[in-house]
Design a protein around this motif. Sequence first.
Motif, mmCIF file in Angstrom:
data_model
loop_
_atom_site.group_PDB
_atom_site.id
_atom_site.type_symbol
_atom_site.label_atom_id
_atom_site.label_comp_id
_atom_site.label_asym_id
_atom_site.label_seq_id
_atom_site.Cartn_x
_atom_site.Cartn_y
_atom_site.Cartn_z
ATOM 1 N N THR A 40 0.832 -1.200 0.000
ATOM 2 C CA THR A 40 0.000 0.000 0.000
ATOM 3 C C THR A 40 0.870 1.255 0.000
ATOM 4 O O THR A 40 2.052 1.205 0.308
ATOM 5 N N VAL A 41 0.263 2.371 -0.336
ATOM 6 C CA VAL A 41 0.960 3.657 -0.349
ATOM 7 C C VAL A 41 1.119 4.134 1.097
ATOM 8 O O VAL A 41 0.147 4.173 1.856
ATOM 9 N N ARG A 42 2.343 4.474 1.457
ATOM 10 C CA ARG A 42 2.622 5.046 2.781
ATOM 11 C C ARG A 42 2.451 6.562 2.721
ATOM 12 O O ARG A 42 2.689 7.180 1.688
ATOM 13 N N ASP A 43 2.101 7.131 3.851
ATOM 14 C CA ASP A 43 1.946 8.596 3.903
ATOM 15 C C ASP A 43 3.243 9.308 4.261
ATOM 16 O O ASP A 43 3.292 10.527 4.307
ATOM 17 N N LEU A 44 4.310 8.542 4.485
ATOM 18 C CA LEU A 44 5.595 9.112 4.840
ATOM 19 C C LEU A 44 6.684 8.299 4.153
ATOM 20 O O LEU A 44 6.674 7.067 4.206
ATOM 21 N N ASN A 45 7.615 8.966 3.501
ATOM 22 C CA ASN A 45 8.733 8.282 2.859
ATOM 23 C C ASN A 45 9.962 9.177 2.963
ATOM 24 O O ASN A 45 9.907 10.350 2.600
ATOM 25 N N GLU A 46 11.025 8.614 3.462
ATOM 26 C CA GLU A 46 12.292 9.340 3.621
ATOM 27 C C GLU A 46 12.091 10.664 4.340
ATOM 28 O O GLU A 46 12.634 11.700 3.955
ATOM 29 N N GLY A 47 11.268 10.625 5.374
ATOM 30 C CA GLY A 47 11.054 11.802 6.217
ATOM 31 C C GLY A 47 10.085 12.831 5.687
ATOM 32 O O GLY A 47 9.855 13.840 6.338
ATOM 33 N N ALA A 48 9.515 12.607 4.525
ATOM 34 C CA ALA A 48 8.588 13.591 3.950
ATOM 35 C C ALA A 48 7.168 13.024 3.881
ATOM 36 O O ALA A 48 6.971 11.843 3.575
ATOM 37 N N HIS A 49 6.209 13.894 4.150
ATOM 38 C CA HIS A 49 4.799 13.511 4.014
ATOM 39 C C HIS A 49 4.501 13.287 2.528
ATOM 40 O O HIS A 49 4.896 14.092 1.681
ATOM 41 N N VAL A 50 3.809 12.205 2.233
ATOM 42 C CA VAL A 50 3.434 11.887 0.856
ATOM 43 C C VAL A 50 1.927 12.081 0.713
ATOM 44 O O VAL A 50 1.141 11.395 1.361
ATOM 45 N N ALA A 51 1.538 13.019 -0.127
ATOM 46 C CA ALA A 51 0.125 13.286 -0.365
ATOM 47 C C ALA A 51 -0.431 12.381 -1.459
ATOM 48 O O ALA A 51 -1.621 12.051 -1.459
ATOM 49 N N GLU A 52 0.444 11.977 -2.383
ATOM 50 C CA GLU A 52 0.020 11.143 -3.510
ATOM 51 C C GLU A 52 1.254 10.507 -4.131
ATOM 52 O O GLU A 52 2.340 11.081 -4.118
ATOM 53 N N MET A 53 1.062 9.321 -4.676
ATOM 54 C CA MET A 53 2.114 8.670 -5.447
ATOM 55 C C MET A 53 1.534 8.341 -6.825
ATOM 56 O O MET A 53 0.422 7.831 -6.921
ATOM 57 N N GLU A 54 2.286 8.677 -7.854
ATOM 58 C CA GLU A 54 1.852 8.347 -9.204
ATOM 59 C C GLU A 54 2.807 7.308 -9.776
ATOM 60 O O GLU A 54 4.023 7.475 -9.721
ATOM 61 N N LEU A 55 2.230 6.238 -10.307
ATOM 62 C CA LEU A 55 3.022 5.156 -10.877
ATOM 63 C C LEU A 55 2.846 5.125 -12.385
ATOM 64 O O LEU A 55 1.711 5.159 -12.887
ATOM 65 N N GLU A 56 3.971 5.065 -13.081
ATOM 66 C CA GLU A 56 3.985 4.943 -14.534
ATOM 67 C C GLU A 56 4.685 3.640 -14.889
ATOM 68 O O GLU A 56 5.452 3.101 -14.086
ATOM 69 N N HIS A 57 4.432 3.148 -16.093
ATOM 70 C CA HIS A 57 5.079 1.912 -16.527
ATOM 71 C C HIS A 57 5.291 1.942 -18.032
ATOM 72 O O HIS A 57 4.841 2.848 -18.719
ATOM 73 N N TYR A 58 5.977 0.938 -18.499
ATOM 74 C CA TYR A 58 6.244 0.768 -19.926
ATOM 75 C C TYR A 58 5.324 -0.346 -20.407
ATOM 76 O O TYR A 58 5.627 -1.527 -20.208
ATOM 77 N N PRO A 59 4.166 -0.012 -21.014
ATOM 78 C CA PRO A 59 3.194 -1.032 -21.409
ATOM 79 C C PRO A 59 3.815 -2.114 -22.292
ATOM 80 O O PRO A 59 4.627 -1.837 -23.167
ATOM 81 N N GLY A 60 3.423 -3.337 -22.029
ATOM 82 C CA GLY A 60 3.956 -4.470 -22.770
ATOM 83 C C GLY A 60 5.230 -4.986 -22.146
ATOM 84 O O GLY A 60 5.322 -6.141 -21.757
ATOM 85 N N MET A 61 6.220 -4.126 -22.016
ATOM 86 C CA MET A 61 7.484 -4.536 -21.403
ATOM 87 C C MET A 61 7.283 -4.878 -19.926
ATOM 88 O O MET A 61 7.865 -5.844 -19.417
ATOM 89 N N THR A 62 6.463 -4.118 -19.240
ATOM 90 C CA THR A 62 6.232 -4.348 -17.817
ATOM 91 C C THR A 62 5.610 -5.721 -17.595
ATOM 92 O O THR A 62 6.076 -6.493 -16.756
ATOM 93 N N GLU A 63 4.576 -6.031 -18.346
ATOM 94 C CA GLU A 63 3.905 -7.321 -18.195
ATOM 95 C C GLU A 63 4.847 -8.478 -18.523
ATOM 96 O O GLU A 63 4.860 -9.496 -17.816
ATOM 97 N N GLN A 64 5.658 -8.323 -19.571
ATOM 98 C CA GLN A 64 6.624 -9.365 -19.933
ATOM 99 C C GLN A 64 7.651 -9.554 -18.834
ATOM 100 O O GLN A 64 8.046 -10.681 -18.510
ATOM 101 N N SER A 65 8.107 -8.475 -18.245
ATOM 102 C CA SER A 65 9.086 -8.532 -17.169
ATOM 103 C C SER A 65 8.519 -9.280 -15.962
ATOM 104 O O SER A 65 9.189 -10.138 -15.375
ATOM 105 N N ILE A 66 7.296 -8.973 -15.596
ATOM 106 C CA ILE A 66 6.665 -9.631 -14.446
ATOM 107 C C ILE A 66 6.420 -11.106 -14.753
ATOM 108 O O ILE A 66 6.651 -11.972 -13.899
ATOM 109 N N ALA A 67 5.976 -11.413 -15.960
ATOM 110 C CA ALA A 67 5.771 -12.814 -16.342
ATOM 111 C C ALA A 67 7.073 -13.598 -16.256
ATOM 112 O O ALA A 67 7.091 -14.762 -15.827
#
Length: 155
Positions: A40-67
């Motif tokens: 899950t998303v934590r509200d604190l990381n490396e001493g800073a409050h985290v209001a939001e986390m945005e995740l990006e990926h490389y479509p196709g390559m990401t799924e192949q990598s996980i597989a």
Amino acid sequence: MTAFFSQVRVQAEDFDVAYELAQLRAGNAKVGGVVSFVGTVRDLNEGAHVAEMELEHYPGMTEQSIAAIIGQAQQRWPIYGALVIHRIGPLKPAEQIVMVAVTSAHRGEAFAACEFIIDYLKTEAPFWKKEQTPDGARWVDARVSDDAALKKWQS
């Protein structure tokens, strides 16, 4: 012999852990162990409050990598199935990011394979994370602890 089941999903939508676990083990009476990890998303990381986390990926390559990571786990342990769901897009603290679940005849293999998959997923899958903090946006670098976790599987 029981057929191996594997599924990888990269999606913006949230997931229902109970439903996903039921689907993973459905109809396989040989399953004696089901192990899952939900990140899950934590509200604190490396001493800073985290209001939001945005995740990006490389479509196709990401799924192949996980597989490929799941394939490595299957070669190491006698597992019946594996599921990885990874979310993308903007997420708030306490929201689910990732689910890894593994089935096997025995708990030991399921625990090891699940831990292996998440350790490799954290370092090898092409995802990029950007946090929104009071000081502005920042990209999240790989953690030293993630690299250390990966090394235990390489010996």
